[in-house]
Design a protein around this motif. Structure first.
Motif, PDB file in Angstrom:
ATOM      1  N   GLY A  14      41.747  35.587  41.965  1.00 33.83           N
ATOM      2  CA  GLY A  14      40.769  34.513  42.149  1.00 33.83           C
ATOM      3  C   GLY A  14      41.381  33.292  42.797  1.00 33.83           C
ATOM      4  N   GLY A  15      42.600  32.976  42.402  1.00 33.88           N
ATOM      5  CA  GLY A  15      43.256  31.792  42.961  1.00 33.88           C
ATOM      6  C   GLY A  15      43.914  30.965  41.877  1.00 33.88           C
ATOM      7  N   LEU A  16      45.248  30.963  41.881  1.00 34.95           N
ATOM      8  CA  LEU A  16      46.024  30.202  40.902  1.00 34.95           C
ATOM      9  C   LEU A  16      45.744  28.719  41.041  1.00 34.95           C
ATOM     10  N   GLY A  17      45.608  28.051  39.906  1.00 36.83           N
ATOM     11  CA  GLY A  17      45.504  26.606  39.946  1.00 36.83           C
ATOM     12  C   GLY A  17      44.208  26.086  40.550  1.00 36.83           C
ATOM     13  N   THR A  18      43.178  26.932  40.650  1.00 37.02           N
ATOM     14  CA  THR A  18      41.858  26.449  41.040  1.00 37.02           C
ATOM     15  C   THR A  18      40.936  26.643  39.847  1.00 37.02           C
ATOM     16  N   LEU A  19      39.934  25.787  39.734  1.00 33.88           N
ATOM     17  CA  LEU A  19      39.076  25.877  38.551  1.00 33.88           C
ATOM     18  C   LEU A  19      38.189  27.113  38.578  1.00 33.88           C
ATOM     19  N   ALA A  20      37.631  27.404  39.745  1.00 32.57           N
ATOM     20  CA  ALA A  20      36.679  28.508  39.826  1.00 32.57           C
ATOM     21  C   ALA A  20      37.385  29.853  39.993  1.00 32.57           C
ATOM     22  N   GLY A  21      38.619  29.815  40.519  1.00 31.98           N
ATOM     23  CA  GLY A  21      39.333  31.045  40.861  1.00 31.98           C
ATOM     24  C   GLY A  21      39.354  32.110  39.774  1.00 31.98           C
ATOM     25  N   PRO A  22      39.860  31.770  38.588  1.00 26.46           N
ATOM     26  CA  PRO A  22      39.986  32.793  37.557  1.00 26.46           C
ATOM     27  C   PRO A  22      38.653  33.464  37.214  1.00 26.46           C
ATOM     28  N   ALA A  23      37.572  32.667  37.186  1.00 28.19           N
ATOM     29  CA  ALA A  23      36.263  33.243  36.882  1.00 28.19           C
ATOM     30  C   ALA A  23      35.848  34.227  37.982  1.00 28.19           C
ATOM     31  N   VAL A  24      36.102  33.830  39.239  1.00 27.93           N
ATOM     32  CA  VAL A  24      35.783  34.722  40.362  1.00 27.93           C
ATOM     33  C   VAL A  24      36.613  36.008  40.262  1.00 27.93           C
ATOM     34  N   GLY A  25      37.928  35.841  40.015  1.00 33.84           N
ATOM     35  CA  GLY A  25      38.803  37.002  39.896  1.00 33.84           C
ATOM     36  C   GLY A  25      38.363  37.919  38.769  1.00 33.84           C
ATOM     37  N   ALA A  26      38.011  37.319  37.631  1.00 33.15           N
ATOM     38  CA  ALA A  26      37.549  38.113  36.499  1.00 33.15           C
ATOM     39  C   ALA A  26      36.292  38.878  36.877  1.00 33.15           C
ATOM     40  N   GLY A  27      35.392  38.194  37.604  1.00 39.49           N
ATOM     41  CA  GLY A  27      34.165  38.841  38.027  1.00 39.49           C
ATOM     42  C   GLY A  27      34.447  40.057  38.898  1.00 39.49           C
ATOM     43  N   VAL A  28      35.347  39.897  39.846  1.00 41.11           N
ATOM     44  CA  VAL A  28      35.652  40.999  40.768  1.00 41.11           C
ATOM     45  C   VAL A  28      36.270  42.171  40.004  1.00 41.11           C
ATOM     46  N   ILE A  29      37.270  41.874  39.163  1.00 33.07           N
ATOM     47  CA  ILE A  29      37.979  42.956  38.472  1.00 33.07           C
ATOM     48  C   ILE A  29      37.067  43.694  37.488  1.00 33.07           C
ATOM     49  N   VAL A  30      36.291  42.931  36.698  1.00 31.95           N
ATOM     50  CA  VAL A  30      35.421  43.584  35.707  1.00 31.95           C
ATOM     51  C   VAL A  30      34.359  44.426  36.412  1.00 31.95           C
ATOM     52  N   THR A  31      33.798  43.887  37.494  1.00 24.81           N
ATOM     53  CA  THR A  31      32.785  44.646  38.241  1.00 24.81           C
ATOM     54  C   THR A  31      33.401  45.921  38.818  1.00 24.81           C
ATOM     55  N   LEU A  32      34.599  45.759  39.371  1.00 25.85           N
ATOM     56  CA  LEU A  32      35.289  46.908  39.964  1.00 25.85           C
ATOM     57  C   LEU A  32      35.553  47.977  38.903  1.00 25.85           C
ATOM     58  N   GLN A  33      36.044  47.541  37.742  1.00 24.30           N
ATOM     59  CA  GLN A  33      36.334  48.493  36.668  1.00 24.30           C
ATOM     60  C   GLN A  33      35.072  49.231  36.240  1.00 24.30           C
ATOM     61  N   ASN A  34      33.996  48.465  36.077  1.00 23.08           N
ATOM     62  CA  ASN A  34      32.735  49.077  35.684  1.00 23.08           C
ATOM     63  C   ASN A  34      32.261  50.096  36.708  1.00 23.08           C
ATOM     64  N   TYR A  35      32.411  49.730  37.968  1.00 23.19           N
ATOM     65  CA  TYR A  35      31.965  50.573  39.062  1.00 23.19           C
ATOM     66  C   TYR A  35      32.803  51.845  39.119  1.00 23.19           C
ATOM     67  N   LEU A  36      34.132  51.680  39.023  1.00 22.00           N
ATOM     68  CA  LEU A  36      35.027  52.835  39.113  1.00 22.00           C
ATOM     69  C   LEU A  36      34.884  53.756  37.911  1.00 22.00           C
ATOM     70  N   ALA A  37      34.664  53.154  36.743  1.00 24.19           N
ATOM     71  CA  ALA A  37      34.656  53.936  35.503  1.00 24.19           C
ATOM     72  C   ALA A  37      33.573  55.009  35.520  1.00 24.19           C
ATOM     73  N   SER A  38      32.468  54.738  36.231  1.00 22.71           N
ATOM     74  CA  SER A  38      31.375  55.707  36.211  1.00 22.71           C
ATOM     75  C   SER A  38      31.510  56.726  37.340  1.00 22.71           C
ATOM     76  N   GLY A  39      32.433  56.486  38.268  1.00 20.75           N
ATOM     77  CA  GLY A  39      32.555  57.379  39.417  1.00 20.75           C
ATOM     78  C   GLY A  39      33.677  58.389  39.262  1.00 20.75           C
ATOM     79  N   PRO A  40      33.958  59.114  40.331  1.00 23.87           N
ATOM     80  CA  PRO A  40      35.006  60.131  40.297  1.00 23.87           C
ATOM     81  C   PRO A  40      36.409  59.513  40.260  1.00 23.87           C
ATOM     82  N   LEU A  41      36.490  58.199  40.487  1.00 25.22           N
ATOM     83  CA  LEU A  41      37.795  57.553  40.566  1.00 25.22           C
ATOM     84  C   LEU A  41      38.242  56.992  39.215  1.00 25.22           C
TER      85      LEU A  41
END
Lengths: 307, 296
Positions: A245-272
């Motif tokens: 998301g971006g070290l030392g930015t206020l919004a960064g960690p939330a954005v990063g968390a959003g991307v990773i959690v969404t990715l995990q959710n997406y991958l978990a249901s697929g063949p990957l």
């Protein structure tokens, strides 16, 4: 004016979101956004790489689970107990870790968190491999039934907004400024008369407590406290979210968390699904090599350069 | 005898001490590799555990595909993994020169996830057995305990490799370069020494040490993709206890921690998984720089 408008828009979006997206998924997102923001307080603003934040996140989950299930505390108090327990763990681990710098700090926090992991595995109150299951969600303020996902969503939103608000306030406070000064030049800050050990420790405890708040809230949402949340993989994941998301930015960690959690959710249901750790590892490598400012940091640089 | 007084049969006590010594030998070889890498690259190699695991898998692959047995693997597996290390250094780590050292830790952490994740996917998380070489099967009865030859060999081989590394660093020309590179790489470069090449070699050597430990471990612990993932955290604690300043320090601390762990298994089994972390905490309180470290 512009930022105020942006905040209002974000708030409106968050308020209507549960009608568009599955609320439990959103709550998970919120919890990890708070977790990563808490972690960013110590890494992004304090310059200290903790590789043991899973101990606080997962530890608080166990404390809250125990408080709600065995002691029968009201939900708010249970969550508070979890955050407080995590802060105390942060005090103990922080005391040791701030004695060393840089990579040693990372190794010490990792080792202490691993010790905490073994203690959680062997102690009886955590339920060992099974974890704590069927933790009651209870009511909010004794009025609103949290069994309802929509009600719970607003409850979780309030907690995470408060937590992230507190972090934003801390960063902009004189305390946050001193912390950044210590990050940028420790000797200089010391020569200016600041007791840097106290500042570091306080920041660490605050970060641990807020990470605990996130873990405690997640436990209420999923009614479960398990070993996954205290394992060092979780410590690595939160580093990745913050970095992405971006070290030392206020919004960064939330954005990063959003991307990773969404990715995990997406991958978990697929063949990957079995490849999730590999995918995370690859993102890690790419981030470190080519993308050290993270999504928000890169966007900010892009905007700055184009005007 | 003391052991009888405490109600512990000597067989059990010495058996656990030997097991501890073996673990200690692994800690010593692995932390030594970390120290070599840290000296020149200034990074903590988080993928060390994964590369140790690769050493064990290379041993399996050598016998499976080429019919090369244990003794060949003892030489070839570290070379193979060392070569991979050189590729990693050239391709990835080289790009982090001049960047905060924490990024090196993060990059190698990501690499560990990739390597271990791939092997779990390919081979599952269960162990694959590997037979000890015939020449080292069996053992000898020492009267107070039974000493399997293979275990004695592991301790011996580890100590020899550690001492050889120490000799290499302290008594040879290339060792002098390596120490100079640790101290002041820019000045060394100015003297006409190829420091980037030296750095690559140091990483390759440190990684080869990890793979060597992996080959030694293959017949003892079953070969499995996650064999290095928890081990590396204990090794980190050992490094914090000893400090990364000295080679002898790494060897002594590694062996001592293994023995302490073994003793704890006898007298307080529940604490054996955490005792090294506990020692680390005590050392940090009493001597923050580590037992052999010079500066914090």
């Amino acid at each position: 004016m512009k930022t105020k408008l942006a905040y209002l828009l974000l708030l409106a979006l968050l308020l209507v979101a549960p009608f568009l997206v599955y609320p439990v998924f959103l709550m998970k997102l919120l919890c990890f956004a708070l977790f990563a923001s808490a972690f960013n307080l110590i890494l992004g603003y304090g310059g200290l790489l903790s590789f043991g934040h899973a101990a606080f996140f997962g530890g608080a989950g166990y404390f809250t689970g125990h408080a709600l299930k065995v002691w029968g505390l009201p939900t708010e108090l249970g969550i508070l107990a979890g955050a407080l327990g995590a802060a105390l763990m942060g005090l103990a681990i922080g005391q040791l870790a701030i004695r060393r710098h840089g990579i040693y700090f990372a190794m010490i926090t990792l080792a202490m968190a691993q010790m905490a992991y073994f203690l959680f595995v062997t102690s009886s109150f955590t339920g060992g491999e099974n974890g704590l299951q069927g933790i009651p969600r209870g009511t909010a303020l004794g009025l609103f039934d949290l069994q309802n996902n929509l009600t719970l969503y607003y409850f979780v939103l309030a907690i995470c907004a408060l937590g992230i608000g507190l972090i934003a306030r801390t960063v902009r406070s004189p305390f946050g400024q001193v912390l950044a000064a210590i990050r940028d030049n420790e000797n200089r800050a010391r020569s200016l008369g600041y007791d840097i050990e106290r500042y570091k420790l306080l920041a660490f405890v605050l970060s641990a407590g807020l990470a605990g708040l996130a873990g405690a809230t997640k436990t209420v949402v999923f009614q479960l406290a398990s070993l996954t949340d205290v394992h060092w993989h979780m410590s690595g994941e939160v580093v990745l979210m913050t970095l992405l998301g971006g070290l030392g930015t206020l919004a960064g960690p939330a954005v990063g968390a959003g991307v990773i959690v969404t990715l995990q959710n997406y991958l978990a249901s697929g063949p990957l699904s079995a490849w999730v750790p590999v995918v995370l590892g690859v993102i890690f490598v790419i981030c470190v090599l080519a993308f050290r400012r993270g999504i928000v940091g890169e966007l900010r640089a892009l905007i700055r350069n184009s005007f | 005898m003391l052991t009888d007084l405490l109600g512990i049969p000597p067989q059990v006590l010495f058996g656990q001490l030997l097991l501890g010594l073996i673990n200690g030998a692994f800690y010593a070889v692995l932390s030594l590799g970390l120290a070599v890498i840290f000296g020149l690259l200034n990074i903590v190699n988080f993928s060390h555990g994964a590369l140790y695991m690769l050493g064990a898998f290379a041993t399996l692959a050598l016998v499976q595909f080429f019919g090369i047995g244990y003794w060949g693997a003892l030489v070839l597996a570290p070379l193979m993994v060392g070569a991979l290390g050189i590729v990693i250094e050239r391709l990835l780590l080289r790009r982090l020169v001049g960047v905060d050292h924490l990024y090196g830790l993060l990059l190698t952490f990501g690499l560990a996830l990739v390597i271990e994740g791939t092997f779990v996917k390919l081979f599952g998380a269960s162990g694959i057995p590997y037979a000890a070489p015939a020449a080292l099967s069996g053992g000898v009865n020492l009267g107070f305990m039974f000493l399997p030859w293979y275990r004695a060999w592991v301790v011996l081989a580890s100590v020899v490799v550690c001492l050889a590394t120490w000799l290499l660093f302290e008594r040879t020309k290339i060792g002098a370069y390596l120490r100079a590179g640790t101290e002041n790489p820019k000045l060394l470069q100015a003297f006409g020494v190829n420091v980037p090449m030296l750095t690559t070699l140091a990483y390759g050597y440190g990684v080869a040490l990890a793979a060597f430990a992996g080959v030694l471990a293959a017949p003892i612990t079953q070969v499995n993709p996650l064999m290095g993932s928890n081990l590396i955290i204990v090794v980190f604690a050992v490094v914090v206890i000893g400090g990364m300043g000295s080679i002898i320090g790494a060897i002594v601390t590694g062996l001592a921690m293994g023995m302490i762990e073994g003793l704890t298994k006898v007298f307080w089994p529940e604490a054996s998984a955490t005792v090294i972390f506990l020692v680390m905490a005590i050392v940090l309180i009493l001597r923050p720089a580590g037992l052999f470290g010079k500066t914090a």
